[in-house]
Design an enzyme around this catalytic site. Structure first.
Site: not given
Ligand code: GLN
Length: 483
Positions: A76, A151, A175
């Site tokens: 990532k 994400s 995410s």
């Molecule tokens: N969807 C969550 C957020 O927007 C989690 C994102 C993540 O785990 N990086 O914060």
């Protein structure tokens, strides 16, 4: 060759059926051919990959072994990589080349993994749809009009489309698990502190945790083995022995107590997903598990608490991007204030700006007690709920997401509706617990995930349960048409 799992690749390399160089070339060609449809990579590192593959082949020729030696992966794009752009999918870091490797990157490289490149993501890991990337939205290989989740959506889409067998992700509020669910993968968020955060660009430091995305639990075990372990460079890394995850996949599920929280099946859950989750419960019962209804009474407060704590920490973490030392700098600043303001206004996208504003507000004098402190108290209550539940059960099971993947753009005008999709995943981050999502079936041709949560440092238990489930089901083997 692109259908092979990490475990199969390890056997193929050991049996000299193919070399890492051949495999790497095959996958790079496949990425060149198919990724334009998905947009799952931000940066490809072909030369570096071939160099690493040849080095791995040489190590094997010298008698060295190892499940990751010569295995293709990708990171990532928030893991710092020496000399290779680390963008966090933001204009702010479009020109940033890290001067060092993140611990996860270094550990996997030392184990002989071959990194093909850096995967797309939501900007600064903020999102559940991978639509907020500066480099454009990522498409779900199961239906190109739908989001892959976020994400870590680039890692998920690439693995689901068989562009490579496994990739790293990070999970602050879901995410890893959520994109795994939405693309038919197995994804694991380890216990907070199990994997080093050193060199991982921070979103919300008390919640962030790196982990594997792969097609099977067996492969998650292999990748996690290469990532986990104490790191003195990360002050929140925990000095706890790392078990042999692959060796513990075959434990019997006879008598395993599975807690099913009522709150995971409340209003808002697509009834078709509820049915698939109940089917997976029945499957685990057939394998000897015992089901117990449980309650997590404070779960309803998780989303408001998370969406105070995560932006608060983000507003602090992202203050370092000021246009001075690295990252985007505006043209012709009038003075220092103008430099800060315009560099940040130009460098950050709308969702990141929204979070910084929310976080700075929640932390400001006068509001700190009303928001941040309250949210921290809720966090403790949620943790206590889990501790009470784990006195009675060995794992907790529920859906990973309330809905299958939505259409790209469908939630653009309503960020809160996207935040609500995190309802089942964020509790594990607030409590610091390990969680895993694995394939459980399909709704309208789109994948659905079932989530398992375990007590601290019981990643092995999650992988064991998931592996046994995968020996008796075939959801995880289905691949998207066209890939
Ligand atoms: N969807 C969550 C957020 O927007 C989690 C994102 C993540 O785990 N990086 O914060």
């Amino acid at each position: 060759m692109h259908q092979l799992t990490l475990a199969e690749i390890a056997r193929g390399l050991a049996d000299k059926k193919f070399s890492s160089e051949e495999l790497t070339k095959t996958l790079l060609a496949r990425i060149a051919q198919l990724d334009p449809q998905l947009n799952s990579f931000i940066t490809l590192t072909e030369d570096l990959a071939l160099e690493q593959a040849r080095a791995a082949d040489a190590r094997r020729a010298n008698g060295e072994t190892g499940a990751l030696l010569g295995a293709p992966i990708a990171h990532k794009d928030l893991f710092c990589t020496l000399g290779v752009r680390t963008s966090c999918a933001s204009k702010m870091l479009d020109n940033f080349k890290a001067p060092y490797d993140a611990t996860v990157v270094a550990k996997l490289a030392a184990a002989g993994a071959v990194s093909l490149g850096k995967t797309n993501m939501d900007e600064f890991a903020m999102g559940s749809a991978n639509e907020s990337s500066y480099y454009g939205a990522v498409k779900n290989p199961w239906n190109l009009e739908h989001v892959p989740g976020g994400s870590s959506g680039g890692s998920a889409a690439a693995v689901a489309a068989r562009l490579l067998p496994a990739a790293t992700g990070t999970d602050t509020g879901g995410s890893i698990r959520q994109p795994a669910a939405l693309t038919n993968l197995t994804g694991l968020k380890p216990t907070y502190g199990r994997v080093s955060r050193w060199g991982m660009i921070a979103y919300a430091s008390s919640l962030d945790q790196a982990g594997p995305l792969a097609r099977t639990a067996e492969d998650c075990a292999i990748l996690l083995q290469g990532m986990a372990g104490f790191d003195p460079q990360d002050s929140t890394s925990i000095d706890e022995p790392v078990p042999d995850f692959s060796a513990n996949l075959n434990g019997s599920l006879q008598g395993l107590r599975i807690g099913v929280p009522a709150e995971f099946f409340s209003e808002g859950l697509d009834p078709r997903i509820a049915e698939l989750i109940h089917n997976s419960v029945k499957e685990l019962e057939k394998l000897g598990a015992v089901i117990k209804p449980i309650s997590l009474p404070n779960m309803q407060h998780a989303i408001p608490a998370y969406y105070v704590i995560a932006p608060a920490e983000a507003s602090s973490n992202l203050s370092r991007f000021d246009g001075v030392r690295f990252g985007h700098r505006c043209e012709n600043p009038k003075d220092l204030t103008d430099l800060y303001k315009r560099s940040r206004a130009e460098g950050f996208g709308p969702e990141v700006q929204r979070r910084i504003l929310v976080g700075a507000y929640a932390l400001s004098a006068g509001y700190y007690d009303a928001y941040y402190l309250q949210a921290q108290k809720i966090r403790r209550l949620i943790k206590n709920d889990f501790m009470t539940a784990f006195n009675e059960v060995d794992i907790i099971l529920g859906p990973t997401t309330p809905n299958p993947a939505w259409k790209i753009g469908a939630k653009n005008s309503d960020p809160v509706s996207a935040y609500l999709e995190d309802v089942y995943t964020i509790t594990a981050n607030l409590a610091g617990l390990p969680g895993l999502s694995m394939p459980a079936g399909f709704v309208d041709g789109l994948p659905v995930g079932v989530q398992l949560l375990a007590p601290y440092f019981q990643e092995g238990r999650l992988l064991n349960v998931a592996h046994q489930y995968q020996l008796h089901t075939d959801w995880h083997t289905r691949s998207p048409a066209g890939f």
